[in-house]
Enzyme design. Structure first.
Site, PDB file in Angstrom:
ATOM      1  N   GLU A  55     -42.265 -60.459  -4.727  1.00 50.89           N
ATOM      2  CA  GLU A  55     -43.000 -61.484  -5.688  1.00 50.89           C
ATOM      3  C   GLU A  55     -44.103 -60.439  -6.380  1.00 50.89           C
ATOM      4  O   GLU A  55     -44.570 -59.733  -5.549  1.00 50.89           O
ATOM      5  CB  GLU A  55     -43.660 -62.634  -4.835  1.00 50.89           C
ATOM      6  N   PHE A  56     -44.475 -60.585  -7.503  1.00 47.57           N
ATOM      7  CA  PHE A  56     -45.139 -59.652  -8.258  1.00 47.57           C
ATOM      8  C   PHE A  56     -46.334 -60.757  -8.718  1.00 47.57           C
ATOM      9  O   PHE A  56     -46.875 -59.826  -9.529  1.00 47.57           O
ATOM     10  CB  PHE A  56     -44.220 -58.674  -9.475  1.00 47.57           C
ATOM     11  N   LEU A  57     -46.602 -61.588  -8.452  1.00 43.90           N
ATOM     12  CA  LEU A  57     -47.515 -62.391  -9.227  1.00 43.90           C
ATOM     13  C   LEU A  57     -48.894 -62.012  -8.881  1.00 43.90           C
ATOM     14  O   LEU A  57     -49.206 -61.069  -7.701  1.00 43.90           O
ATOM     15  CB  LEU A  57     -47.496 -63.869  -8.740  1.00 43.90           C
ATOM     16  N   ASN A  98     -47.071 -51.426  -5.972  1.00 47.83           N
ATOM     17  CA  ASN A  98     -48.431 -51.678  -5.471  1.00 47.83           C
ATOM     18  C   ASN A  98     -49.030 -50.255  -5.119  1.00 47.83           C
ATOM     19  O   ASN A  98     -50.162 -49.815  -5.242  1.00 47.83           O
ATOM     20  CB  ASN A  98     -48.572 -52.685  -4.174  1.00 47.83           C
ATOM     21  N   TYR A 155     -59.417 -48.702 -14.946  1.00 49.97           N
ATOM     22  CA  TYR A 155     -60.814 -48.899 -14.720  1.00 49.97           C
ATOM     23  C   TYR A 155     -61.543 -48.477 -13.555  1.00 49.97           C
ATOM     24  O   TYR A 155     -60.905 -48.730 -12.452  1.00 49.97           O
ATOM     25  CB  TYR A 155     -61.119 -50.578 -14.793  1.00 49.97           C
ATOM     26  N   CYS A 161     -52.934 -57.348  -0.823  1.00 56.72           N
ATOM     27  CA  CYS A 161     -52.043 -56.591  -1.054  1.00 56.72           C
ATOM     28  C   CYS A 161     -52.214 -55.303  -1.103  1.00 56.72           C
ATOM     29  O   CYS A 161     -51.520 -54.637  -0.227  1.00 56.72           O
ATOM     30  CB  CYS A 161     -50.997 -57.194  -2.262  1.00 56.72           C
ATOM     31  N   LYS A 186     -52.882 -53.416   2.247  1.00 59.52           N
ATOM     32  CA  LYS A 186     -52.054 -53.497   3.350  1.00 59.52           C
ATOM     33  C   LYS A 186     -50.545 -52.794   2.874  1.00 59.52           C
ATOM     34  O   LYS A 186     -50.136 -52.304   3.922  1.00 59.52           O
ATOM     35  CB  LYS A 186     -52.054 -54.805   3.725  1.00 59.52           C
ATOM     36  N   ARG A 215     -59.851 -61.357   0.962  1.00 58.14           N
ATOM     37  CA  ARG A 215     -59.392 -60.370   1.937  1.00 58.14           C
ATOM     38  C   ARG A 215     -59.727 -58.866   1.602  1.00 58.14           C
ATOM     39  O   ARG A 215     -59.545 -58.590   0.371  1.00 58.14           O
ATOM     40  CB  ARG A 215     -58.022 -60.563   1.904  1.00 58.14           C
TER      41      ARG A 215
HETATM   42  N1  LIG Z   1     -51.244 -63.133  -2.399  1.00 60.67           N
HETATM   43  C1  LIG Z   1     -50.413 -62.233  -3.147  1.00 60.67           C
HETATM   44  O1  LIG Z   1     -51.344 -62.158  -4.406  1.00 60.67           O
HETATM   45  C2  LIG Z   1     -49.340 -61.913  -3.121  1.00 60.67           C
HETATM   46  C3  LIG Z   1     -48.540 -61.319  -4.155  1.00 60.67           C
HETATM   47  C4  LIG Z   1     -47.063 -60.808  -3.750  1.00 60.67           C
HETATM   48  C5  LIG Z   1     -46.767 -60.912  -2.596  1.00 60.67           C
HETATM   49  N2  LIG Z   1     -47.173 -61.272  -1.615  1.00 60.67           N
HETATM   50  C6  LIG Z   1     -46.951 -61.243  -0.137  1.00 60.67           C
HETATM   51  O2  LIG Z   1     -46.383 -62.469  -0.033  1.00 60.67           O
HETATM   52  C7  LIG Z   1     -46.410 -63.014   1.490  1.00 60.67           C
HETATM   53  C8  LIG Z   1     -47.278 -63.949   1.443  1.00 60.67           C
HETATM   54  O3  LIG Z   1     -48.489 -63.629   1.083  1.00 60.67           O
HETATM   55  P1  LIG Z   1     -49.790 -64.890   0.980  1.00 60.67           P
HETATM   56  O4  LIG Z   1     -50.835 -64.263   0.362  1.00 60.67           O
HETATM   57  O5  LIG Z   1     -49.100 -66.248   0.125  1.00 60.67           O
HETATM   58  O6  LIG Z   1     -50.036 -65.424   2.550  1.00 60.67           O
HETATM   59  P2  LIG Z   1     -50.903 -66.470   3.190  1.00 60.67           P
HETATM   60  O7  LIG Z   1     -51.540 -65.950   4.270  1.00 60.67           O
HETATM   61  O8  LIG Z   1     -51.777 -66.985   1.996  1.00 60.67           O
HETATM   62  O9  LIG Z   1     -49.768 -67.676   3.267  1.00 60.67           O
HETATM   63  C9  LIG Z   1     -49.188 -67.442   4.589  1.00 60.67           C
HETATM   64  C10 LIG Z   1     -48.606 -68.811   5.013  1.00 60.67           C
HETATM   65  O10 LIG Z   1     -47.406 -68.664   6.064  1.00 60.67           O
HETATM   66  C11 LIG Z   1     -47.834 -69.548   6.896  1.00 60.67           C
HETATM   67  N3  LIG Z   1     -46.880 -69.275   8.100  1.00 60.67           N
HETATM   68  C12 LIG Z   1     -47.034 -68.158   9.075  1.00 60.67           C
HETATM   69  N4  LIG Z   1     -46.054 -68.218   9.895  1.00 60.67           N
HETATM   70  C13 LIG Z   1     -45.430 -69.332   9.527  1.00 60.67           C
HETATM   71  C14 LIG Z   1     -44.136 -69.940   9.940  1.00 60.67           C
HETATM   72  N5  LIG Z   1     -43.599 -69.651  11.247  1.00 60.67           N
HETATM   73  N6  LIG Z   1     -43.610 -71.321   9.505  1.00 60.67           N
HETATM   74  C15 LIG Z   1     -44.219 -71.676   8.354  1.00 60.67           C
HETATM   75  N7  LIG Z   1     -45.268 -71.228   7.858  1.00 60.67           N
HETATM   76  C16 LIG Z   1     -45.731 -70.031   8.586  1.00 60.67           C
HETATM   77  C17 LIG Z   1     -49.441 -69.403   7.218  1.00 60.67           C
HETATM   78  O11 LIG Z   1     -49.814 -70.416   7.884  1.00 60.67           O
HETATM   79  C18 LIG Z   1     -49.947 -69.357   5.713  1.00 60.67           C
HETATM   80  O12 LIG Z   1     -49.826 -70.547   5.223  1.00 60.67           O
HETATM   81  C19 LIG Z   1     -46.889 -61.626   2.012  1.00 60.67           C
HETATM   82  O13 LIG Z   1     -45.964 -60.903   2.634  1.00 60.67           O
HETATM   83  C20 LIG Z   1     -47.695 -60.829   0.767  1.00 60.67           C
HETATM   84  O14 LIG Z   1     -47.726 -59.621   1.086  1.00 60.67           O
HETATM   85  C21 LIG Z   1     -48.719 -61.718  -1.723  1.00 60.67           C
END
Ligand SMILES: NC(=O)c1ccc[n+]([C@@H]2O[C@H](COP(=O)([O-])OP(=O)(O)OC[C@H]3O[C@@H](n4cnc5c(N)ncnc54)[C@H](O)[C@@H]3O)[C@@H](O)[C@H]2O)c1
Length: 443
Positions: free
Chosen positions: A156-158, A216, A259, A268, A271, A336
């Protein structure tokens, strides 16, 4: 045709993904182990701030397209496709923690009753799809069940703060798979997001997994590069704002993402750069550039604190600082790895008091990231200025862009601004009689 989609992990990515799929008419169930989060979502309470999300969640919950549950086992028999969107946080050694992803794989393997496509949407190191596949197969073998399944990578790239728009109008959808049927399934789900022409990029799973990290790492490299240039500018008496425009005019370089600032944060970039560095080392390669990107960023997070110390001295007892902006970037409540955490802790350690204001991230600061740090949270940006010795601008929220400088001068004890996002015009501030420090310009 409506698809029955399950999203596991209802965080920033899972909730946005599930909601946007529901908006396109699919039947979506979002699963999470966080019972409070799911109970709230069922009542329409959104756990994160993301522009436009609340309305979409509400509409799609009402029309029945979007549902929430903690019970994955109960919905497995009804689902055709499962997206894994759980967190993959950084471990002590910099590697990505896969425990949540593999727990989900284990649960699927132990409980699935019909063929299903499993999609890794979490950001995961190369080889994770193989691990997910193996975990599910081992659990099926234990149950003596012969059920077909496939694992696909779909990173995902959002961008937080613009997540709905990014998801609804993606630059690209990367599908990592060599299984034609799974590729078609995913194309079918994503097709409604493309109106004029599709932007699918199909590749092998490992390349798809690595593409997310490479993207990233590239963005983080651009930021650290500009911050390094900014630091050099300060030493030689140049102005990074002018250098930025000078280099951006070269079409090979461009103006985007160059910038200077107080360092990158968020869930992201930090990590993912660390995880990629760790993967490279695991394979016997020394990723000098990635290591440097992190080092530059670690130092950059303290550049504003160091400017404050240079101006006010190393003992900040009796001094108060107004902080505008806590979130790691505008448009989100996500804190974060936000530079604000490091800057505020450094100043408080030296005896300073902090008056902070952020339009969305103050609850996050109070409950998590600055839980053990004394901070006076203010309801309004101007209230934060009262009796403060200087203003620190740390997140470029729109409401900070053109403030009333008269009010700033009236309220601050001393008219001093430290700008970690280079938002203001130095000449204008000079005319206003405000001492102005920014990144990459001699202060
Ligand atoms: N946040 C971003 O902008 C972004 C963008 C692209 C990719 N990502 C990637 O996407 C992934 C998720 O990121 P996020 O920011 O949404 O994380 P987040 O921490 O906001 O959400 C993760 C959710 O997963 C739940 N969870 C954990 N273990 C679980 C299980 N066994 N069953 C069900 N739910 C469970 C947690 O309770 C939490 O609500 C990561 O790998 C991140 O690197 C994040």
């Amino acid at each position: 045709m409506k698809n029955n989609i399950t999203i596991i992990g209802t965080g920033y990515v899972g909730l946005v993904t599930g909601t946007c799929f529901a908006e396109m008419g699919n039947k979506v169930t979002c699963v999470d182990i966080d019972t409070q989060k799911i109970a709230n979502l069922k009542k329409g309470i959104i756990p994160i701030y993301e522009p436009g999300l609340e309305n979409l969640v509400s509409n799609n919950s009402k029309n029945g397209n979007l549902n929430f549950t903690t019970n994955l086992i109960a919905i497995l028999p009804k689902t055709d496709i499962i997206f894994i969107a759980v967190g993959t946080p950084m471990q002590e050694d910099g590697s990505a923690d896969l425990q949540h992803v593999l727990q989900v794989a284990q649960q699927i393997g132990e409980n699935m009753t019909k063929p299903v496509v499993i999609v890794d949407k979490s950001t995961v190191p190369v080889g994770t799809a193989d691990k997910v596949r193996k975990t599910i197969q081992t659990a099926l073998d234990k149950r003596k069940q012969n059920i077909t399944f496939d694992v696909v990578s779909n990173p995902e790239f959002l961008k937080e703060g613009n997540a709905i728009a990014d998801f609804m109008k993606p630059d690209r959808i990367i599908i990592g798979s060599d299984n034609l049927k799974s590729i078609e399934t995913l194309k079918n789900i994503y097709a409604p997001f493309f109106r004029t022409h599709d932007r699918f990029i199909i590749m092998d799973i490992k390349s798809a997994e690595l593409t997310k990290y490479a993207a990233n790492a590239m963005l983080a490299t651009k930021i650290s590069f500009m911050n390094e240039m900014a630091n050099i500018c300060e030493l030689v008496g140049a102005d990074i704002n002018k250098v930025r425009i000078g280099i951006g005019s070269d079409s090979r370089i461009g103006y985007n993402y160059i910038y200077p600032g107080a360092g990158f944060g968020g869930s992201c970039l930090p990590k993912d750069v660390n995880a990629l560095e760790h993967t490279a080392k695991e394979y016997g390669y020394t990723p000098n550039l990635l290591t440097a990107v992190n080092q530059v960023n670690d130092n950059q997070k303290l550049v504003i604190a160091n400017k404050v110390i240079k101006h006010f001295g190393s003992d900040l007892t009796g001094k108060t600082f107004a902080v505008w902006g806590l979130a790691f970037k505008p448009g989100t409540d996500d804190m974060r790895e936000a530079p604000s955490i490091y800057i505020i802790k450094e100043l408080v350690k030296r005896g300073a008091k902090i008056n902070a204001y952020d339009p969305k991230a103050m609850d996050e600061a109070k409950t998590h990231y600055l839980k053990n740090t004394t901070v006076n949270y203010c309801d309004d940006k101007y209230e934060a200025l009262k009796n403060a010795n200087a203003l620190l601008l740390l997140t470029e929220w729109k409401e900070f862009r053109s403030p009333d400088f008269d009010i700033i001068k009236e309220n601050l004890n001393q008219a001093v601004i430290f700008d970690g996002r280079n938002q203001y015009n130095a000449l204008q501030l000079e005319k206003e009689g405000i001492v102005y420090y920014q990144i990459g310009v001699v202060g």
